[in-house]
Design a protein around this motif. Structure first.
Motif, short mmCIF file in Angstrom:
data_model
loop_
_atom_site.label_atom_id
_atom_site.label_comp_id
_atom_site.label_asym_id
_atom_site.label_seq_id
_atom_site.Cartn_x
_atom_site.Cartn_y
_atom_site.Cartn_z
N GLY A 12 0.82 -1.21 0.00
CA GLY A 12 0.00 0.00 0.00
C GLY A 12 0.85 1.25 0.00
O GLY A 12 2.08 1.20 -0.17
N PHE A 13 0.20 2.38 0.20
CA PHE A 13 0.87 3.68 0.12
C PHE A 13 1.99 3.80 1.16
O PHE A 13 3.18 3.81 0.82
CB PHE A 13 -0.20 4.77 0.29
CG PHE A 13 0.30 6.15 0.56
CD1 PHE A 13 1.33 6.70 -0.19
CD2 PHE A 13 -0.29 6.91 1.58
CE1 PHE A 13 1.77 7.99 0.07
CE2 PHE A 13 0.14 8.20 1.83
CZ PHE A 13 1.18 8.75 1.08
N ILE A 14 1.64 3.83 2.43
CA ILE A 14 2.66 4.04 3.46
C ILE A 14 3.53 2.79 3.60
O ILE A 14 4.76 2.87 3.71
CB ILE A 14 2.00 4.40 4.81
CG1 ILE A 14 1.14 5.66 4.67
CG2 ILE A 14 3.05 4.60 5.90
CD1 ILE A 14 0.23 5.95 5.86
N ASP A 35 0.65 -9.01 2.21
CA ASP A 35 -0.38 -8.11 1.71
C ASP A 35 -1.39 -8.93 0.89
O ASP A 35 -1.00 -9.82 0.14
CB ASP A 35 0.26 -7.02 0.83
CG ASP A 35 -0.64 -5.82 0.65
OD1 ASP A 35 -0.26 -4.72 1.09
OD2 ASP A 35 -1.74 -5.96 0.05
N ALA A 36 -2.66 -8.60 1.04
CA ALA A 36 -3.71 -9.31 0.28
C ALA A 36 -3.87 -8.74 -1.13
O ALA A 36 -4.60 -9.31 -1.94
CB ALA A 36 -5.04 -9.21 1.02
N THR A 38 -5.42 -5.86 -2.12
CA THR A 38 -6.76 -5.33 -2.38
C THR A 38 -6.63 -4.24 -3.45
O THR A 38 -5.53 -4.01 -3.97
CB THR A 38 -7.37 -4.70 -1.12
OG1 THR A 38 -6.61 -3.51 -0.79
CG2 THR A 38 -7.34 -5.66 0.07
N GLY A 41 -3.60 -2.17 -2.81
CA GLY A 41 -2.27 -2.78 -2.78
C GLY A 41 -1.73 -2.90 -4.19
O GLY A 41 -2.44 -3.32 -5.11
N ASN A 61 -4.25 -12.78 3.17
CA ASN A 61 -5.25 -11.91 3.78
C ASN A 61 -5.16 -12.09 5.30
O ASN A 61 -5.12 -13.23 5.79
CB ASN A 61 -6.64 -12.31 3.28
CG ASN A 61 -7.67 -11.25 3.61
OD1 ASN A 61 -7.77 -10.79 4.75
ND2 ASN A 61 -8.44 -10.85 2.62
N ILE A 62 -5.13 -11.00 6.04
CA ILE A 62 -4.98 -11.13 7.50
C ILE A 62 -6.24 -11.71 8.17
O ILE A 62 -6.25 -11.95 9.37
CB ILE A 62 -4.54 -9.81 8.19
CG1 ILE A 62 -5.49 -8.67 7.87
CG2 ILE A 62 -3.10 -9.47 7.82
CD1 ILE A 62 -5.22 -7.40 8.69
N LEU A 83 0.60 -2.51 9.20
CA LEU A 83 -0.07 -1.39 8.51
C LEU A 83 -1.30 -1.82 7.72
O LEU A 83 -2.10 -0.96 7.32
CB LEU A 83 0.89 -0.71 7.52
CG LEU A 83 2.13 -0.03 8.10
CD1 LEU A 83 3.36 -0.87 7.84
CD2 LEU A 83 2.31 1.37 7.53
N SER A 87 -8.41 1.80 4.64
CA SER A 87 -7.91 3.09 5.14
C SER A 87 -8.70 4.32 4.71
O SER A 87 -8.36 5.42 5.10
CB SER A 87 -6.45 3.26 4.70
OG SER A 87 -6.40 3.47 3.30
N THR A 102 -11.25 -6.40 8.44
CA THR A 102 -9.79 -6.26 8.26
C THR A 102 -9.15 -5.56 9.46
O THR A 102 -8.15 -6.04 10.00
CB THR A 102 -9.49 -5.48 6.96
OG1 THR A 102 -9.75 -6.36 5.86
CG2 THR A 102 -8.04 -5.03 6.90
N SER A 131 -1.22 3.29 13.62
CA SER A 131 -2.59 3.78 13.69
C SER A 131 -2.66 5.26 13.30
O SER A 131 -1.70 5.84 12.80
CB SER A 131 -3.20 3.51 15.06
OG SER A 131 -4.60 3.73 15.01
N TYR A 157 -14.41 4.02 9.89
CA TYR A 157 -12.96 3.78 9.76
C TYR A 157 -12.25 4.03 11.09
O TYR A 157 -11.53 3.17 11.60
CB TYR A 157 -12.36 4.69 8.67
CG TYR A 157 -10.85 4.81 8.76
CD1 TYR A 157 -10.01 3.73 8.50
CD2 TYR A 157 -10.24 6.02 9.14
CE1 TYR A 157 -8.62 3.83 8.60
CE2 TYR A 157 -8.87 6.13 9.24
CZ TYR A 157 -8.06 5.04 8.97
OH TYR A 157 -6.69 5.15 9.09
N LYS A 161 -10.24 1.49 13.65
CA LYS A 161 -8.83 1.66 14.04
C LYS A 161 -8.72 1.79 15.56
O LYS A 161 -7.79 1.24 16.17
CB LYS A 161 -8.22 2.89 13.37
CG LYS A 161 -8.01 2.78 11.88
CD LYS A 161 -7.01 1.70 11.46
CE LYS A 161 -5.57 2.01 11.80
NZ LYS A 161 -4.63 1.02 11.23
N ASN A 187 -1.05 11.62 5.77
CA ASN A 187 0.16 11.49 4.95
C ASN A 187 -0.12 11.94 3.53
O ASN A 187 -1.26 11.89 3.06
CB ASN A 187 0.59 10.02 4.88
CG ASN A 187 1.23 9.51 6.15
OD1 ASN A 187 2.13 8.69 6.10
ND2 ASN A 187 0.80 9.98 7.30
#
Ligand code: NAD
Ligand code: DAU
Length: 350
Positions: A12-14, A35-36, A38, A41, A61-62, A83, A87, A102, A131, A157, A161, A187
């Protein structure tokens, strides 16, 4: 010391910036990106490090507890930097349960595996949970979020979190699992998925599409360059106090409308358009339900205790970001094809 670190959400991004930092800065560590893949990703984000000898990728997948167990076993995982998450606030308003699965159940799956595999040796292993400042809810015109601000999440969301943060803390208190927690502000930077304000508006300016500003545009966010978030994670992961949390931010507040106008003005220059041309695309649209008025992080604790501070100004970071998007039109075209268009129609239909 050699470690085998599981970084979840690394495509993902971060996460991709965290993976890159750890793979290049710590050749003695094995970095396992789980990472799944998605919609958010994208392994394209990691092309430059995917052949590094200390990098591994696992498409998992977690929500799949057995698969997590197998990854821990296969790679002898010593630490986790977590992470992986759903999001985007707007998506959470459409589909809250995806966020519960998730962000809460996925996190508890990881915690369970870490607890069972590291049992009897918690002092030597660390679970770093990444987080957000959104768990603290919304500020009025004054004040900052500190590490002791009570949780008051307002969106599905941020509620999910907040739930995951509480579970991390509970596993520390109940079982003694070693953890650190970071709560970061908004971010921005390269590889940012164009559903979030800055990359969405960069893309729309390029395509001369309307810039949908929610409500009156007077909402305030505190923006941090993504690479500075990655260095903050590095700092807290290695030096943060066990069972403690750190707020991460850049003391860089902007009202959305001022930020959008700045973006338009920089983009006019970069795209050789007349000054003011892109600003004409600004369109006020219906507000986000439960829209938090203001976020602002007090980042003094991480600065005073651990010596971390951002490396770039907002002007520098924005310049790097805009240039990255202009130079990576193929990346942008790939991520905005397919399902992105359906999401866009659903979110921005008036
Ligand atoms: P992102 O949406 O860009 O990336 C999330 C990644 O997680 C993707 O690669 C996706 O494939 C993966 N993922 C999603 N569900 C998964 C699942 N069930 N199993 C495995 N992988 C899954 O998110 P981001 O903006 O990079 O945020 C990363 C983390 O940082 C999140 O936990 C987020 O809450 C937190 N955070 C984000 C910001 C921000 O401004 N973007 C600020 C503070 C904290
Ligand atoms: O504060 C940290 C959080 O920042 C992270 O935890 C989240 O993962 C991340 O998505 C971000 O949440 P925000 O809701 O603040 O970010 P977003 O980019 O979606 O919106 C930023 C601001 O811009 C917010 O006030 C809503 C507004 N906005 C957003 C979009 C997408 C608009 O006005 N128009 C839009 O089209």
């Amino acid at each position: 010391m050699s470690k085998s670190i599981l970084i979840t959400g690394g495509a993902g991004f971060i996460g991709s910036h965290v993976v890159r930092l750890f793979v290049t800065k710590y050749p003695q560590y094995t970095i396992v990106n789980l990472d799944a893949l998605t919609y958010a990703g994208n392994l394209e984000n990691l092309r430059d490090v995917e052949k590094a000898p200390n990098y591994r990728f696992e498409k998992v997948n977690i929500l799949d507890a057995d698969a997590i167990e197998q990854v821990f076993e296969k790679h002898g995982i010593t630490d986790v930097i977590h992470l992986a998450a759903e999001s985007h606030v707007d998506r959470s308003i459409h589909s809250p349960l995806d966020f519960v699965y998730t962000n809460i159940i996925g996190t508890v799956n990881l915690l369970n595996t870490a607890k069972n595999r590291w049992k009897g040796n918690y002092g030597h292993h660390r679970f770093h949970h990444v987080s957000t400042d959104e768990v603290f809810g919304s500020l009025g015109a004054e004040g900052f979020f500190t590490e002791t601000t009570p949780y008051a999440p307002n969106s599905p969301y941020s509620a999910s979190k907040a739930g995951s943060d509480h579970f991390v803390r509970a596993y520390g208190e109940t079982y003694g699992l070693g953890y650190v927690l970071t709560n970061c502000s908004n971010n921005y930077g390269p590889n940012h998925f164009p559903e979030k304000l800055i990359p969405l508006f960069i893309n729309n300016i390029i395509e001369r599409k309307p810039l949908p500003v929610y409500g009156d545009g007077k909402y305030t966010r505190d923006w941090l360059f993504v690479i500075d978030h990655a260095t903050a994670i590095d700092t807290v992961f290695h030096n943060g106090k066990n069972h403690d949390s750190y707020n991460v931010g850049g003391f860089n507040e902007w009202q959305n409308i001022d930020l959008v106008k700045l973006l338009c003005s920089i983009m006019d220059k970069k795209l050789n358009r007349a000054e003011g041309e892109s600003a004409q695309l600004i369109t006020y649209v219906k507000d986000r339900p439960g829209h938090d008025l203001r976020y602002a992080i007090d980042a003094s604790k991480i600065n005073m205790e651990l010596g971390w501070s951002p490396s770039v100004t907002f002007e520098q970071g924005l310049e790097i970001t805009i240039d990255w998007f202009l130079n990576n039109s193929e990346w942008l075209a790939n991520v905005t094809s397919g399902n992105y268009q359906q999401y866009y129609q659903k979110q921005y239909a008036q």
